[in-house]
Each structure stands twice: as C-alpha cells, then as structure tokens.
Scaffold this active site. Structure first.
Site, PDB file in Angstrom:
ATOM      1  N   ASP A   1      -2.690 -13.748  -2.294  1.00 31.33           N
ATOM      2  CA  ASP A   1      -2.227 -14.829  -3.169  1.00 31.33           C
ATOM      3  C   ASP A   1      -0.703 -14.931  -3.034  1.00 31.33           C
ATOM      4  OD1 ASP A   1      -1.406 -12.599  -4.649  1.00 31.33           O
ATOM      5  OD2 ASP A   1      -1.758 -13.587  -6.566  1.00 31.33           O
TER       6      ASP A   1
ATOM      7  N   ASP B   1       1.971 -13.957  -4.579  1.00 29.98           N
ATOM      8  CA  ASP B   1       2.909 -12.832  -4.747  1.00 29.98           C
ATOM      9  C   ASP B   1       2.354 -11.512  -4.213  1.00 29.98           C
ATOM     10  OD1 ASP B   1       1.072 -12.690  -6.853  1.00 29.98           O
ATOM     11  OD2 ASP B   1       2.496 -11.714  -8.195  1.00 29.98           O
TER      12      ASP B   1
ATOM     13  N   ASP C   1      -0.279  -9.582  -4.781  1.00 28.00           N
ATOM     14  CA  ASP C   1      -0.957  -8.495  -5.497  1.00 28.00           C
ATOM     15  C   ASP C   1      -2.470  -8.574  -5.374  1.00 28.00           C
ATOM     16  OD1 ASP C   1      -1.166 -10.656  -7.190  1.00 28.00           O
ATOM     17  OD2 ASP C   1      -0.430  -9.619  -8.979  1.00 28.00           O
TER      18      ASP C   1
ATOM     19  N   SER D   1       2.588 -16.229  -9.256  1.00 29.27           N
ATOM     20  CA  SER D   1       1.409 -15.702  -8.561  1.00 29.27           C
ATOM     21  C   SER D   1       0.714 -16.768  -7.712  1.00 29.27           C
ATOM     22  CB  SER D   1       0.473 -15.083  -9.601  1.00 29.27           C
ATOM     23  OG  SER D   1      -0.630 -14.493  -8.994  1.00 29.27           O
TER      24      SER D   1
HETATM   25 MG    MG Z   1      -0.773 -12.565  -8.011  1.00 30.10          MG
END
Ligand code: MG
Length: 442
Positions: free
Chosen positions: A234, A236, A238, A93
């Site tokens: 961020d 990744d 999400d 992440s």
């Molecule tokens: Mg994330």
C-alpha cells in the site's frame, strides 16, 4: 473528533497546515516534549504538512529527528532503534492522493488509538509555546533505511533465500515501499522486475490500496516474466499482498496466515488479531495448539495487546502483520521478505492451497446513531446460546465452521455485517439472518 483508529486523516482542506501544527503541539506535549521523529510519504502535500508538524513540535520544545521520505515500517522501527519518545508519520496510507494524515506512534512503537488521541485533543485546547531560548532543534537522519534493512537481514534466513535464486516482481505502487523494497530484495539475491517503482505522490501507476482489481498489471507481469511471485504494497508500505507464480491473487488474510505458519514453526506463542479477521487464522493456530486473541478493529489495539506479552505475532485482515522482533507496528517489508524463505522448497500457489479456505460475504445496513446500540443489544440477545460470543467490538458469533459479526461503524450511520463460511451460501444465509435482527428495530 480529530483522531480515528489511524491517527488523523483527511483531505488537504480538512487536514490543513494550521491543524497539523496545532495537533503536533498537542502531540509534543503528550510525549512530554521529548525527542520525536518526523517521517513522511511522497504525497504532494507531504513537504508542506511535515514542515507544519516540525514547527509544532519545535514550538513546544521537542527535539526533532527528521527522517524525510521513508516507509511507515522504517519510521516505526527507528523509534526503538534510536530510543525516541515517539514519531509522527505524515501519511494517508492507502487513501487517494488528495488525502494526507498524521500517524502518531509512541516510544514503544505503538500507534496512538482513538482513545489516546482524545487525550491529545484535550491538550490542544491550552497550548503554551516554549520561551524563545527553549524551542527545539532539528537533526536530519539519513541512515534509517539502511538500518531497517540491516535489522531485517539479521532475522532472515538469507542463505536459504539466496540459494533459491528467486525471480520476484515488485509493485511499489509509487509509494514509499520504493525506498526499501528494491534494495532489500537485491540483497536477498533475487532477480527483480519492478513495477510502479518510482515515488510519485499522485500515484499514477495504480490506486495505493493493493486490492485485486488494482494489481491487474502485476498479475500479468508475474505470468509474462514467469516469476516466482509478485509483491504489492500500500502507499506507506505497512501492508502487503502477493501474487503466486500462476498469477493468483493472495488476499491479506492469507498473507497473514502464511506469516502465522512461519512464526509458529519457529516459536510458540499466542496470535493476536482483530475480530474482523478470517477464521483461517484461528484454524492455523489450532493446528499448533496455539490460542488466538481477538481485539477491536484497528492496528493500535493489536499492538497494545501484544505489549502485554505472550504473543509472537499479530495481524489484521488486510495483509498487515506485526513481528515483535522488528517492531510493534505492521511491517510489509519484513512480512514479504520472510515469505521468500518458504519459496526455496515450495511454490507459493501450493502454500496457499494448503490453507483453510472460507467464503466471505459483507453487507452494511443503515442504522441511525441513536439506534445502533439497541440493534447491537438485540443481536447479542438473539445470538445467546447459539455460538461463542466475542463482544470486544460489536458482536461476533463463532460457530464450528462459520462466524458472523455485527459491528457499528465509528464514523458513519451503518452497522456492518460480515460472515464467513466454508460455502458461500452459508455465509449469505448468516448475513441475511443477522441483518434481519438489526433491521427489525428500524
Ligand atoms: Mg498503510
């Protein structure tokens, strides 16, 4: 304990290929050797670790669908789309580039919690690999991004966004948002300026946490380009934050708040959020006569609560919003695209100005593991009768225009104290008052 609230996370020294392989064998057995997806972000260790994950799953007889490098929300959407039994996303992440992780998602699209992770750890103790003629096979799948975008488009008011002819600066932070964002926003008819929008696992443009100090370049770019807004994700994809047309940073709480207003205008139903989220969400819910349900801190608990039914939106304090029409996981792509619907009539800065505003003060107090529960119990006793107590994760005390929470860290010898009030001074006083109660045992 391997599993935390975000699956398994660690540096490459901690999350080794050997461990990734073993954990994936456990995960494969936990998912009853079904059909499991694999995705990863662009970190330098991603290829190595995802190959270990693949071997682990195949060795216990799972069928593997390999998505390659895609964003977490895309992978989480694909679980439902393809009817998979689960997906493992190799990502850390927003953590620094030397980190990586395994995010494990079940067949409903729900992230595996620490508690369910504990069950997987038990299974890892007695792995039995399949016979030679029973190992799994791999199918490569390359249409995931297109299918995710198609689904989002279905739920968006595309005409409205296109008509607004918006100029948008996209800061993908060199993460997997690159795979979706430029294409999606072009389809929405936006004029796009990109920043940090090539994938690079060393994150050369900025750290992958989209905090205010990390998106200074985006803020400048929005002003210089006279754009309608800036959007940053961020690592990744999400979680998302915005920059308004004046260069103002829109924090995660307010990103979630904007989504809540949009959702409740379309469909009434409960809001699910964690106990660490701003009171502004509950205030917005109250405007619509809608109840807010509080869960423990961590995305898996939000999704589990939403799965019980009744909720139309969920979210965390850091700009992660769950839209059940897409999946039970946070989707920073859909969240941002949906926000654009509003910009046809209003400026982003005006929308933010219309929201409740709270000042936040955070502190962490060192408390040894053995004294943590005693300190929390003392807080409970002290707070009794003073306000509404929510005790799903630490003790949160809600007053009329303020609240305070004392929450033990799961991994470190600290109790976090966090307060919010309309005035900064009041929030400071609350943190001081409750810190004193915690410290009095030490
Ligand atoms: Mg994330």
């Amino acid at each position: 304990m391997l599993f935390g609230t975000n699956g398994i996370r660690g540096t490459f020294e901690e999350l080794t290929p050997e461990l990734a392989l073993k954990a994936s064998q456990g995960i494969g057995i936990y998912f009853k050797k079904g059909k499991i997806g694999i995705a990863r972000d662009a970190r330098l260790t991603g290829e190595c670790l995802s190959n270990a994950v693949k071997s682990g799953l195949l060795s216990v007889g799972c069928e593997v669908v390999d998505f390659g490098v895609i964003s977490s929300p895309t992978a989480e959407f694909m679980v439902k789309k393809l009817g998979l039994d689960g997906v493992i996303i190799v990502t850390a992440s927003h953590n620094p580039p030397e980190w990586n992780g395994l995010k494990v998602v079940d067949g409903k699209g729900i992230n595996i919690s620490k508690e369910r992770g504990g069950k997987i750890e038990e299974l890892m103790d007695e792995i039995k690999t399949s016979k030679w003629d029973n190992v799994g096979t791999v199918e490569k799948y390359e249409r995931a991004v297109d299918e995710h975008i198609e689904e989002m488009i279905k739920h968006l008011d595309v005409e409205k966004i296109r008509k607004a002819k918006l100029k948008v600066v996209l800061d993908c932070g060199n993460g997997t948002a690159v795979t979706v964002a430029p294409k999606l926003f072009k389809e929405l008819g936006c004029e796009i300026v990109t920043l940090n929008s090539h994938m690079d696992g060393t994150f050369p443009g900025r750290p992958s946490e989209p905090s205010e100090e990390n998106v200074k370049e985006l803020i400048e770019m929005v002003k210089k380009e006279k754009a309608d807004c800036g959007i940053a994700w961020d690592g990744d994809g999400d979680r998302v934050i915005y920059v308004d047309e004046k260069g103002g940073y829109v924090i995660g709480d307010k990103v979630f708040g904007i989504s809540v207003i949009q959702k409740l205008n379309e469909k009434k139903g409960q809001i699910v959020t964690t106990v660490a989220t701003s009171k502004l969400i509950e205030d917005l819910g109250n405007r619509f006569g809608i109840k807010t349900i509080y869960t423990k801190v961590g995305a898996p608990y939000l999704s589990e609560e939403m799965d019980k039914g009744g909720a139309v939106i969920g979210g965390e304090e850091v700009g992660g919003v769950i839209w059940p029409e897409i999946s039970y996981a946070k989707d920073g792509m859909y969240t941002a695209a949906k926000m654009l619907e509003l910009l046809s009539g209003e400026k982003l800065s005006e929308i933010v100005l219309g929201m409740p505003n709270y000042m936040q003060i955070k502190e962490k107090i060192r408390v040894d593991e053995k004294n943590k529960m005693k300190a929390i119990e003392r807080v409970r006793k002290y707070a009794k009768g003073k306000g509404r107590i929510i005790d799903v994760d630490g003790i949160r005390v809600d007053f009329k225009d303020s609240w305070v929470i004392a929450r033990p860290s799961g991994t470190e010898p600290y109790i976090r104290v966090f307060a919010e009030a309309k005035e900064k001074k009041k929030a400071e006083e609350l943190v001081k008052e409750y810190s004193k109660i915690i410290k009095s045992s030490e």
